[in-house]
Write a protein that holds these residues in place. Structure first.
Motif, PDB file in Angstrom:
ATOM      1  N   ILE A 255       6.030   1.763   9.453  1.00 51.36           N
ATOM      2  CA  ILE A 255       6.502   2.430   8.235  1.00 51.36           C
ATOM      3  C   ILE A 255       7.836   3.130   8.460  1.00 51.36           C
ATOM      4  O   ILE A 255       8.763   3.017   7.647  1.00 51.36           O
ATOM      5  CB  ILE A 255       5.439   3.419   7.731  1.00 51.36           C
ATOM      6  N   GLU A 256       7.971   3.854   9.571  1.00 57.32           N
ATOM      7  CA  GLU A 256       9.211   4.593   9.818  1.00 57.32           C
ATOM      8  C   GLU A 256      10.393   3.636   9.972  1.00 57.32           C
ATOM      9  O   GLU A 256      11.482   3.885   9.439  1.00 57.32           O
ATOM     10  CB  GLU A 256       9.064   5.458  11.077  1.00 57.32           C
ATOM     11  N   ALA A 257      10.187   2.536  10.668  1.00 61.14           N
ATOM     12  CA  ALA A 257      11.267   1.560  10.829  1.00 61.14           C
ATOM     13  C   ALA A 257      11.614   0.920   9.488  1.00 61.14           C
ATOM     14  O   ALA A 257      12.785   0.649   9.192  1.00 61.14           O
ATOM     15  CB  ALA A 257      10.853   0.493  11.834  1.00 61.14           C
ATOM     16  N   LEU A 258      10.610   0.694   8.665  1.00 59.97           N
ATOM     17  CA  LEU A 258      10.836   0.128   7.339  1.00 59.97           C
ATOM     18  C   LEU A 258      11.667   1.079   6.489  1.00 59.97           C
ATOM     19  O   LEU A 258      12.589   0.668   5.771  1.00 59.97           O
ATOM     20  CB  LEU A 258       9.485  -0.141   6.676  1.00 59.97           C
ATOM     21  N   GLN A 259      11.365   2.379   6.587  1.00 63.15           N
ATOM     22  CA  GLN A 259      12.075   3.378   5.789  1.00 63.15           C
ATOM     23  C   GLN A 259      13.547   3.505   6.184  1.00 63.15           C
ATOM     24  O   GLN A 259      14.357   4.007   5.400  1.00 63.15           O
ATOM     25  CB  GLN A 259      11.382   4.736   5.923  1.00 63.15           C
ATOM     26  N   SER A 260      13.909   3.045   7.385  1.00 58.03           N
ATOM     27  CA  SER A 260      15.307   3.131   7.819  1.00 58.03           C
ATOM     28  C   SER A 260      16.174   2.069   7.132  1.00 58.03           C
ATOM     29  O   SER A 260      17.406   2.128   7.199  1.00 58.03           O
ATOM     30  CB  SER A 260      15.399   2.971   9.337  1.00 58.03           C
ATOM     31  N   LEU A 261      15.535   1.091   6.495  1.00 62.30           N
ATOM     32  CA  LEU A 261      16.265   0.050   5.782  1.00 62.30           C
ATOM     33  C   LEU A 261      16.534   0.467   4.346  1.00 62.30           C
ATOM     34  O   LEU A 261      15.856   1.346   3.795  1.00 62.30           O
ATOM     35  CB  LEU A 261      15.446  -1.244   5.776  1.00 62.30           C
ATOM     36  N   ASN A 268      12.701  -7.148   0.609  1.00 59.39           N
ATOM     37  CA  ASN A 268      12.850  -8.500   1.131  1.00 59.39           C
ATOM     38  C   ASN A 268      11.957  -8.713   2.353  1.00 59.39           C
ATOM     39  O   ASN A 268      11.298  -9.751   2.495  1.00 59.39           O
ATOM     40  CB  ASN A 268      14.320  -8.736   1.502  1.00 59.39           C
ATOM     41  N   ALA A 269      11.908  -7.712   3.238  1.00 62.68           N
ATOM     42  CA  ALA A 269      11.080  -7.824   4.437  1.00 62.68           C
ATOM     43  C   ALA A 269       9.591  -7.832   4.083  1.00 62.68           C
ATOM     44  O   ALA A 269       8.805  -8.594   4.661  1.00 62.68           O
ATOM     45  CB  ALA A 269      11.394  -6.674   5.392  1.00 62.68           C
ATOM     46  N   LEU A 270       9.198  -6.983   3.128  1.00 62.88           N
ATOM     47  CA  LEU A 270       7.791  -6.926   2.743  1.00 62.88           C
ATOM     48  C   LEU A 270       7.342  -8.225   2.079  1.00 62.88           C
ATOM     49  O   LEU A 270       6.223  -8.702   2.317  1.00 62.88           O
ATOM     50  CB  LEU A 270       7.559  -5.738   1.810  1.00 62.88           C
ATOM     51  N   ARG A 271       8.182  -8.797   1.258  1.00 57.61           N
ATOM     52  CA  ARG A 271       7.835 -10.089   0.654  1.00 57.61           C
ATOM     53  C   ARG A 271       7.622 -11.143   1.739  1.00 57.61           C
ATOM     54  O   ARG A 271       6.667 -11.932   1.693  1.00 57.61           O
ATOM     55  CB  ARG A 271       8.961 -10.549  -0.282  1.00 57.61           C
ATOM     56  N   ALA A 272       8.531 -11.155   2.729  1.00 56.36           N
ATOM     57  CA  ALA A 272       8.423 -12.148   3.795  1.00 56.36           C
ATOM     58  C   ALA A 272       7.163 -11.926   4.623  1.00 56.36           C
ATOM     59  O   ALA A 272       6.465 -12.882   4.991  1.00 56.36           O
ATOM     60  CB  ALA A 272       9.657 -12.081   4.692  1.00 56.36           C
ATOM     61  N   ALA A 284       6.127  -6.013 -10.045  1.00 56.92           N
ATOM     62  CA  ALA A 284       5.582  -4.672 -10.273  1.00 56.92           C
ATOM     63  C   ALA A 284       4.833  -4.171  -9.036  1.00 56.92           C
ATOM     64  O   ALA A 284       4.943  -2.991  -8.669  1.00 56.92           O
ATOM     65  CB  ALA A 284       4.650  -4.697 -11.486  1.00 56.92           C
ATOM     66  N   GLN A 285       4.074  -5.042  -8.386  1.00 56.65           N
ATOM     67  CA  GLN A 285       3.342  -4.639  -7.184  1.00 56.65           C
ATOM     68  C   GLN A 285       4.298  -4.278  -6.055  1.00 56.65           C
ATOM     69  O   GLN A 285       4.081  -3.297  -5.337  1.00 56.65           O
ATOM     70  CB  GLN A 285       2.409  -5.765  -6.741  1.00 56.65           C
ATOM     71  N   LEU A 286       5.372  -5.056  -5.912  1.00 53.46           N
ATOM     72  CA  LEU A 286       6.328  -4.764  -4.853  1.00 53.46           C
ATOM     73  C   LEU A 286       7.029  -3.443  -5.105  1.00 53.46           C
ATOM     74  O   LEU A 286       7.227  -2.639  -4.175  1.00 53.46           O
ATOM     75  CB  LEU A 286       7.351  -5.895  -4.739  1.00 53.46           C
ATOM     76  N   LEU A 290       6.925  -0.235  -2.605  1.00 56.29           N
ATOM     77  CA  LEU A 290       8.130   0.427  -2.109  1.00 56.29           C
ATOM     78  C   LEU A 290       8.108   1.922  -2.412  1.00 56.29           C
ATOM     79  O   LEU A 290       8.538   2.739  -1.586  1.00 56.29           O
ATOM     80  CB  LEU A 290       9.368  -0.225  -2.724  1.00 56.29           C
ATOM     81  N   ASP A 291       7.609   2.297  -3.598  1.00 53.54           N
ATOM     82  CA  ASP A 291       7.490   3.718  -3.945  1.00 53.54           C
ATOM     83  C   ASP A 291       6.517   4.416  -2.996  1.00 53.54           C
ATOM     84  O   ASP A 291       6.775   5.545  -2.535  1.00 53.54           O
ATOM     85  CB  ASP A 291       7.008   3.882  -5.387  1.00 53.54           C
ATOM     86  N   GLN A 292       5.393   3.763  -2.690  1.00 53.15           N
ATOM     87  CA  GLN A 292       4.407   4.371  -1.803  1.00 53.15           C
ATOM     88  C   GLN A 292       4.959   4.505  -0.383  1.00 53.15           C
ATOM     89  O   GLN A 292       4.703   5.502   0.310  1.00 53.15           O
ATOM     90  CB  GLN A 292       3.113   3.555  -1.801  1.00 53.15           C
ATOM     91  N   VAL A 293       5.719   3.502   0.062  1.00 53.61           N
ATOM     92  CA  VAL A 293       6.337   3.589   1.386  1.00 53.61           C
ATOM     93  C   VAL A 293       7.334   4.737   1.434  1.00 53.61           C
ATOM     94  O   VAL A 293       7.391   5.509   2.409  1.00 53.61           O
ATOM     95  CB  VAL A 293       7.034   2.256   1.742  1.00 53.61           C
ATOM     96  N   ALA A 294       8.121   4.907   0.382  1.00 54.14           N
ATOM     97  CA  ALA A 294       9.098   5.990   0.336  1.00 54.14           C
ATOM     98  C   ALA A 294       8.429   7.360   0.370  1.00 54.14           C
ATOM     99  O   ALA A 294       8.951   8.316   0.968  1.00 54.14           O
ATOM    100  CB  ALA A 294       9.955   5.857  -0.928  1.00 54.14           C
TER     101      ALA A 294
END
Length: 330
Positions: A255-261, A268-272, A284-286, A290-294
Motif C-alpha cells: 500500500i505505501e509503495a502504491l501511494q507513492s505513485l 493502471n497498476a491496480l488494473r494490471a 466506479a469500482q476502481l 483508489l479512494d480507499q487506498v488514499a
C-alpha cells in the motif's frame, strides 16, 4: 473479372500474406481455418488453401442454436469435399448460464471447441474470418459503452486462448470486397439469418450506423482501424508501465509503495494486478478502490471492496484479493 478481363485476385490473399509476414508460420505446419460456411470464412479458406496447399484444415463448430445450423454443416462438408480441404466438425452446447448473454456463451463455447479441434489436427494456429466491418462494429460498440483503451483497441490480429494461437488476417478487408469476389467467381456460401436480427446491438450498428458513416466519410473503415491500432499501441505502453510499477510495489501491491505513485499510475497498476487474477474492475469500482487506498494512512484502517465475485482487502501492509467468504484482515 478486372477491367483487363483477367480473373480478379481473392482480396484475402494479400491480407493473408501480410499477416503471415508479421506472424510467420513454419513451412511444414498445418494451418487451421475456422469455417462457418459464411462469406468471410469461405474467402479466407480459399485464400489459405491457395497459400498453403495441402496444409490447411477447416474447422466447423455446430452450435445447435438455430434450425439453419444443420444446413451450415451440410454446406461446409460439400464445399470442403469440392475443394479437397480436410474438414473437422464438432457439436457444442452453447446454452448460457444465469447472468451470461447468449452471444458470450456461444463465443466462449466456439473458441474452446476451435482450440480442441486445432490441437487434435496438430495445427500451428487457427485463422478467423473477422474483417474490416467487424472491426469497425467492435470499435463503435466499445465507444457506445464508454470503454477504455482495451475496448477501443478492438480486436487484435493475433491472440492466444485455451492454449491455442488465433489470428485475424482480414481486419483490413471490407466485407463487400469479400462478397463481390466470391460472387464473381461463383463460390457459394451461406448467410446466417441471425445476422440481420436487429434485436442484437451489433446488427443494428451494421444496418443503421455503417451506411451513415459511409455516406459521410467514405473510406472510414481504414481510418477507424487506424484509431484502433493507436489505442492498442497506447495500451501496450500502459501495460509496460504497469509492469514497471508492479515490480516496484510488489504483486500483490504494498500500500505505501502504491501511494507513492500518482493516482493515474496507481489505477493502471491496480488494473494490471487484478487482470493477472482474471478480474476486471469497473471504472466506479476502481475509483472507489483508489479512494480507499488514499485514505489508508493508519495501521488500523481497513480496505474492503467487492470486485467481481470476490473482495479487495487489506492484508497487513499489502492489498489482497480473495473470495467473498474471506474475512477482512488488517
Amino acid at each position: 473479372m478486372n477491367p483487363a478481363g483477367h480473373p480478379s485476385a481473392n482480396p484475402c490473399e494479400q491480407a493473408l500474406a501480410a499477416w503471415s509476414g508479421r506472424h510467420p508460420v513454419s513451412s511444414t505446419s498445418v494451418v487451421a481455418v475456422a469455417y462457418s460456411a459464411g462469406a468471410d470464412s469461405t474467402a479466407l479458406l480459399l485464400a489459405g488453401a491457395s497459400r498453403w496447399p495441402g496444409r490447411v484444415v477447416a474447422l466447423h463448430v455446430h452450435h445447435g442454436l438455430q434450425a439453419a445450423a444443420d444446413g451450415f454443416e451440410q454446406h461446409a462438408r460439400a464445399f470442403c469435399d469440392q475443394h479437397g480441404v480436410p474438414l473437422r466438425v464438432t457439436h457444442v452446447d452453447a446454452s448460457h448460464e444465469r447472468g451470461q448473454s447468449p452471444e458470450d456463451a456461444a463465443r466462449d463455447a466456439r473458441y474452446a471447441a476451435l482450440a480442441r479441434l486445432s490441437q487434435d489436427a496438430g495445427a500451428a494456429c487457427v485463422l478467423l474470418g473477422q474483417h474490416a466491418d467487424d472491426q469497425v462494429e467492435t470499435l463503435l460498440l466499445a465507444l457506445s459503452r464508454g470503454a477504455g483503451l482495451p475496448g477501443l483497441a478492438a480486436m487484435p490480429e493475433r491472440f492466444e486462448r485455451h492454449g491455442e494461437v488465433f489470428g485475424r488476417p482480414l481486419l483490413g478487408v471490407a466485407a463487400a470486397d469479400l462478397r463481390s469476389w466470391l460472387q464473381d467467381h461463383g463460390h457459394t456460401f451461406v448467410d446466417d439469418p441471425s445476422n440481420i436480427d436487429e434485436r442484437f446491438t451489433r446488427n443494428r450498428i451494421r444496418a443503421r450506423l455503417l451506411p451513415a458513416w459511409e455516406a459521410c466519410f467514405p473510406g472510414f473503415r481504414g481510418l477507424l482501424a487506424r484509431s484502433a491500432r493507436h489505442a492498442a499501441q497506447a495500451q501496450r505502453l500502459l501495460d509496460e508501465l504497469a509492469a514497471i510499477d508492479l515490480a516496484r510495489t510488489g504483486s500483490p501491491p504494498a500500500i505505501e509503495a502504491l501511494q507513492s505513485l500518482s493516482r493515474d499510475r496507481q489505477g493502471n497498476a491496480l488494473r494490471a494486478w487484478l487482470r493477472q487474477l482474471g478480474v476486471a474492475p469497473s471504472a466506479a469500482q476502481l475509483d472507489e478502490l483508489l479512494d480507499q487506498v488514499a485514505d489508508c494512512i493508519t495501521r488500523g484502517h481497513g480496505i474492503r471492496l467487492k470486485v467481481a465475485s470476490g473482495f479487495v482487502t487489506r492484508d497487513g501492509a499489502r492489498l489482497s484479493y480473495g473470495p467473498a467468504s474471506q474475512p477482512p484482515t488488517l
